[in-house]
Motif scaffolding. Structure first.
Motif: not given
Length: 261
Positions: A88-98
């Motif tokens: 998430a730190e490397e890709n803050p614009e991404a959507l993280l799904i868990v």
């Protein structure tokens, strides 16, 4: 309308995490963006690299079967929360799904489940998936209190509504219908023009206690969207609306990091 440039899914093969993979595939396919699958391993309890490779391969197969075409699956050494927070730190614009496992359980909050740590520390927006996923995505509930931060959350929630082909519904909790309708009108004006064919529905929940209003009605929406204001610092300890809803709503949930643009 803005979009997420990448979808990142964390999985350990559990039911909720597998639901996250399926949901990630659907969102990535609909938005036409790459999907990255991460499986953390540390060698404890049989979770070594070989185990992670097996989980990653199965997840990639599931994702491709779900329509995702640009899929990368990576075993990653480290604790799951460290691996995902790093992504998430490397890709803050991404959507993280868990998966949402541990998010609403007292033990998870007390001892620090991965889902709980992501809720309070992820730089990226986090989508929590629940097994089983809905058979149909009818409504995405976009929670707002009229603040600028909640408007940011609404805008990102619209991305998911589009990806899931669901009806976006702007919702607010207020002391009465008139006050709530005024808030929703102001937010709709801030959002501005929507793409052709998209109608922003509105709903007022006549309850001035926003957290109980949202958690009590979460069953009405296949996905609930809220901003993360109050998820860290003193507000978290005192029990912010975002914190209470995140840990109390029994629904798929998008927690939007409103601290970034």
């Amino acid at each position: 309308m803005e979009s997420y440039p990448r979808v990142i899914v964390g999985t350990d093969g559990s039911p909720d995490a597998t639901a996250a993979v399926s949901l990630g595939a659907r969102v990535a396919s609909s938005l036409g963006v790459p999907l990255t699958i991460l499986v953390a391993y540390d060698g404890d309890s049989g979770r070594d690299r070989e185990w992670a490779e097996g989980i990653a391969t199965a997840a990639a197969t599931l994702a491709k079967g779900g329509g995702a075409t640009d899929v990368t699956s990576n075993p990653a050494a480290g604790e799951p929360d460290d691996v995902l927070l790093g992504a998430a730190e490397e890709n803050p614009e991404a959507l993280l799904i868990v998966g949402s496992s541990g998010l609403t359980k007292a033990t998870g909050r007390l001892f620090g489940s991965t889902s709980n740590k992501l809720a309070h520390h992820s730089l990226a927006d986090v989508l929590y998936a629940r097994d089983p996923l809905p058979h149909a995505w009818n409504f995405v509930g976009l929670a707002t209190d009229g603040s600028d931060t909640s408007v940011k959350a609404v805008r990102r929630g619209l991305i998911l509504a589009r990806a899931l082909k669901a009806k976006p519904r702007l919702i607010t909790a207020a002391k009465n219908e008139e006050a709530g309708a005024e808030t929703l009108a102001e937010v709709a004006a801030k959002i501005g023009e929507l793409p052709d064919g998209v109608e922003l529905q509105r709903e007022v929940i006549p309850n001035s206690d926003a957290d109980s209003a949202l958690t009590g009605k979460a069953w009405k929406w296949e996905l609930l969207v809220i901003g993360n204001r109050g998820m860290s610092g003193p507000a978290r300890l005192l029990g912010s609306v975002a914190n209470k809803v995140t840990h109390g709503a029994e629904s798929n949930l998008l927690l939007v990091n409103t601290s970034r643009g």
